[in-house]
Enzyme design. Structure first.
Site, mmCIF file in Angstrom:
data_model
loop_
_atom_site.group_PDB
_atom_site.id
_atom_site.type_symbol
_atom_site.label_atom_id
_atom_site.label_comp_id
_atom_site.label_asym_id
_atom_site.label_seq_id
_atom_site.Cartn_x
_atom_site.Cartn_y
_atom_site.Cartn_z
ATOM 1 N N CYS A 1 0.850 -1.189 -0.001
ATOM 2 C CA CYS A 1 0.043 -0.016 -0.097
ATOM 3 C C CYS A 1 0.743 0.984 0.131
ATOM 4 O O CYS A 1 1.758 1.394 0.922
ATOM 5 C CB CYS A 1 -0.940 -0.077 1.308
ATOM 6 S SG CYS A 1 -1.979 1.510 1.581
ATOM 7 N N CYS B 1 -10.732 14.201 5.102
ATOM 8 C CA CYS B 1 -12.017 13.619 5.412
ATOM 9 C C CYS B 1 -12.003 13.296 6.896
ATOM 10 O O CYS B 1 -11.090 13.278 7.623
ATOM 11 C CB CYS B 1 -11.821 12.105 4.838
ATOM 12 S SG CYS B 1 -11.944 12.232 2.941
ATOM 13 N N CYS C 1 -10.016 10.416 8.947
ATOM 14 C CA CYS C 1 -8.517 9.890 8.350
ATOM 15 C C CYS C 1 -7.606 10.793 8.943
ATOM 16 O O CYS C 1 -7.281 11.933 9.061
ATOM 17 C CB CYS C 1 -8.730 10.080 6.895
ATOM 18 S SG CYS C 1 -7.238 9.667 6.158
ATOM 19 N N SER D 1 -7.078 4.297 -5.543
ATOM 20 C CA SER D 1 -8.167 4.452 -4.775
ATOM 21 C C SER D 1 -8.456 5.849 -4.627
ATOM 22 O O SER D 1 -7.464 6.812 -4.539
ATOM 23 C CB SER D 1 -7.930 3.968 -3.070
ATOM 24 O OG SER D 1 -8.797 4.127 -2.441
ATOM 25 N N ASN E 1 -10.924 2.036 11.826
ATOM 26 C CA ASN E 1 -9.741 1.812 12.621
ATOM 27 C C ASN E 1 -9.734 3.274 13.701
ATOM 28 O O ASN E 1 -9.673 4.113 12.872
ATOM 29 C CB ASN E 1 -8.621 1.654 11.881
ATOM 30 C CG ASN E 1 -8.187 0.074 11.835
ATOM 31 O OD1 ASN E 1 -7.951 -0.509 12.991
ATOM 32 N ND2 ASN E 1 -8.547 -0.051 10.554
ATOM 33 N N CYS F 1 -2.672 4.031 7.673
ATOM 34 C CA CYS F 1 -1.884 4.887 7.028
ATOM 35 C C CYS F 1 -1.857 6.122 7.430
ATOM 36 O O CYS F 1 -2.845 6.687 7.505
ATOM 37 C CB CYS F 1 -2.243 4.616 5.386
ATOM 38 S SG CYS F 1 -1.491 3.454 4.673
HETATM 39 N N1 SAH Z 1 -7.129 9.176 -0.802
HETATM 40 C C1 SAH Z 1 -7.638 7.967 -1.241
HETATM 41 C C2 SAH Z 1 -6.526 6.849 -1.134
HETATM 42 C C3 SAH Z 1 -5.994 6.967 0.303
HETATM 43 S S1 SAH Z 1 -6.936 6.409 1.894
HETATM 44 C C4 SAH Z 1 -8.954 7.457 -0.707
HETATM 45 O O1 SAH Z 1 -9.418 8.298 -0.006
HETATM 46 O O2 SAH Z 1 -9.531 6.494 -1.519
HETATM 47 C C5 SAH Z 1 -7.275 4.694 1.411
HETATM 48 C C6 SAH Z 1 -8.545 4.013 2.179
HETATM 49 O O3 SAH Z 1 -8.427 4.102 3.649
HETATM 50 C C7 SAH Z 1 -9.756 4.979 1.764
HETATM 51 O O4 SAH Z 1 -11.000 4.201 1.623
HETATM 52 C C8 SAH Z 1 -9.964 5.865 3.156
HETATM 53 O O5 SAH Z 1 -11.140 6.079 3.541
HETATM 54 C C9 SAH Z 1 -9.602 4.541 4.145
HETATM 55 N N2 SAH Z 1 -9.407 5.140 5.600
HETATM 56 C C10 SAH Z 1 -8.812 6.262 6.052
HETATM 57 N N3 SAH Z 1 -8.671 6.280 7.255
HETATM 58 C C11 SAH Z 1 -9.163 4.978 7.820
HETATM 59 C C12 SAH Z 1 -9.388 4.595 8.960
HETATM 60 N N4 SAH Z 1 -9.195 5.258 10.109
HETATM 61 N N5 SAH Z 1 -10.144 3.546 9.225
HETATM 62 C C13 SAH Z 1 -10.500 2.696 8.124
HETATM 63 N N6 SAH Z 1 -10.000 3.189 6.807
HETATM 64 C C14 SAH Z 1 -9.835 4.444 6.757
HETATM 65 FE FE1 SF4 Z 2 -9.661 11.590 2.645
HETATM 66 FE FE2 SF4 Z 2 -8.135 9.788 1.285
HETATM 67 FE FE3 SF4 Z 2 -6.994 12.350 1.834
HETATM 68 FE FE4 SF4 Z 2 -7.616 10.467 3.895
HETATM 69 S S1 SF4 Z 2 -6.003 10.184 2.428
HETATM 70 S S2 SF4 Z 2 -8.307 12.682 3.867
HETATM 71 S S3 SF4 Z 2 -9.421 9.242 3.135
HETATM 72 S S4 SF4 Z 2 -8.920 11.748 0.608
#
Ligand code: SAH
Ligand code: SF4
Length: 359
Positions: A116, A127, A130, A202, A301, A344
């Site tokens: 990943c 978001c 995140c 993604s 998570n 991540c």
């Molecule tokens: N920015 C892109 C890719 C990176 S995030 C996107 O948002 O798709 C990769 C995935 O991890 C996304 O589906 C995101 O929503 C998810 N993610 C982020 N924080 C998370 C958390 N705390 N628990 C579970 N999934 C999470």
């Molecule tokens: Fe949202 Fe993906 Fe950026 Fe996290 S990494 S803030 S899930 S767009």
């Protein structure tokens, strides 16, 4: 006068390298030799390309750079998920996560070793759930910094990676040009040789960029981070939805489907009391049906400092059974303790805070 930055050797595809060597008056087979040093023998310095004449190595060093990323920490055991923290040349930190062949990304088992990777330092999309978005956005990664995550992890573990997901820190479609450049090298026979069907981008839903990606001939996979089946739910947790609402996003997905053989995947994090109701499950099944999309459910998570939690296992199973009852191909990530891609961004944050404390 400011000198233009040199291009990195690992940012060039074979045809571009051949062209550059032609301009330097070199025979074309030299490009093949350089590619072999970069992607088969994996040297980290132009001077180590010992079958090139000294004068050419000097010329190459004057014309190109050959950057690398430094491994700072590895977390996790070999047979579970491992996290690799890297320091970039400008001291920024990024991370990659390696999921071993015995674990699958979404429950069950897999025979693939999945990495990943991150595409940006931080993320601008904010978001609410995140960790990557918490500290804001610093910069895009260059194509060679993206590629180097695979090369460094293969180097550290001595094992070949055969599946790549762009689900680390950052929004890949906001750095599309560099991501596609890295993918061309990851996918090329002369590069890392990973098949397009084993590469997944993604996105949180950048509708315009999804349309652009649809027009790319590469048959890579696309996952949409949906996380809500109505604008009301999505607006609450994903600011991007105010720019591109669900209908705008899905019509970009229709366009994508019309151009591609592979079906889309919806990622859907289950967050207690936010998006885990029976009603959301039914509405999600309608959206998935419209696009013939698979659904991957991911129990949330916890991120320290954020209020969200994952629903009970019963609730997770109920949500899954509603989707399946409507004929949707859905999976639920069940293994506990291994927070895989979901965490991540957290390792980097932790290291930065520790460093700030020791200053
Ligand atoms: N920015 C892109 C890719 C990176 S995030 C996107 O948002 O798709 C990769 C995935 O991890 C996304 O589906 C995101 O929503 C998810 N993610 C982020 N924080 C998370 C958390 N705390 N628990 C579970 N999934 C999470
Ligand atoms: Fe949202 Fe993906 Fe950026 Fe996290 S990494 S803030 S899930 S767009």
């Amino acid at each position: 006068m400011v000198k233009a930055a040199k291009a990195d050797l690992k940012s060039l595809v074979l045809s571009e390298l051949q062209e550059q060597l032609r301009e330097l008056g070199e025979p074309s087979y030299r490009a093949g030799q350089i590619i072999d040093w970069l992607y088969q023998k994996r040297v980290d310095a132009i001077d180590k390309m010992t079958n090139l004449p000294g004068a050419l190595r000097k010329r190459l060093s004057e014309t190109f750079s050959l950057g690398k990323i430094d491994l700072v920490r590895v977390l996790g055991a070999r047979d579970t998920t491992q996290k690799f923290l890297f320091r970039l040349a400008d001291r920024n930190l990024i991370e990659s996560v390696l999921i071993p062949a015995s674990l699958a990304l979404y429950g069950g088992r897999s025979d693939r070793r999945t990495i990943c990777v991150s595409t940006q330092v931080g993320c601008a999309y904010g978001c609410k759930f995140c960790a990557s978005g918490l500290e804001g956005f610093s910069r895009n990664l260059s194509s060679n910094e993206i590629l180097d995550q695979l090369i460094a992890v293969e180097g550290a573990t001595g094992e070949k990676i055969d599946n790549v997901v762009f689900m680390g820190m950052g929004e890949p479609l906001a750095n599309l040009e560099n991501v596609l450049r890295a993918i061309r090298i990851i996918n090329a026979e002369w590069g890392l040789g990973i098949g397009a069907r084993h590469i997944t981008i993604s996105t949180s839903g950048l509708a315009q960029q999804i349309r652009k990606l649809a027009e790319e001939p590469l048959q890579i996979r696309l996952a949409i981070s949906l996380h809500g089946a109505t604008d009301e739910v999505r607006n609450r947790i994903m600011p991007i939805n105010r720019r591109y609402n669900i209908e705008t996003l899905l019509s970009a997905c229709d366009y994508y489907n019309a151009h591609k053989k592979q079906h889309l995947t919806f990622e859907y994090i289950l967050i207690a009391g936010v998006n885990d109701s029976d009603e959301q499950a039914s509405l999600l099944s309608q959206l998935a049906h419209r696009l013939s999309a698979k659904v991957n459910l991911i129990p949330y998570n916890n991120v320290s400092g954020l209020p969200w939690t994952r629903p009970s296992e019963d609730r997770q199973e109920k949500f899954l059974s509603i989707l399946r009852g409507k004929g949707i191909a859905a999976t639920l990530r069940r293994e506990k303790g291994h927070d895989i891609d979901a965490a991540c961004g957290q390792l980097r944050l932790q290291t930065e805070r520790n460093e700030a404390r020791t200053l």
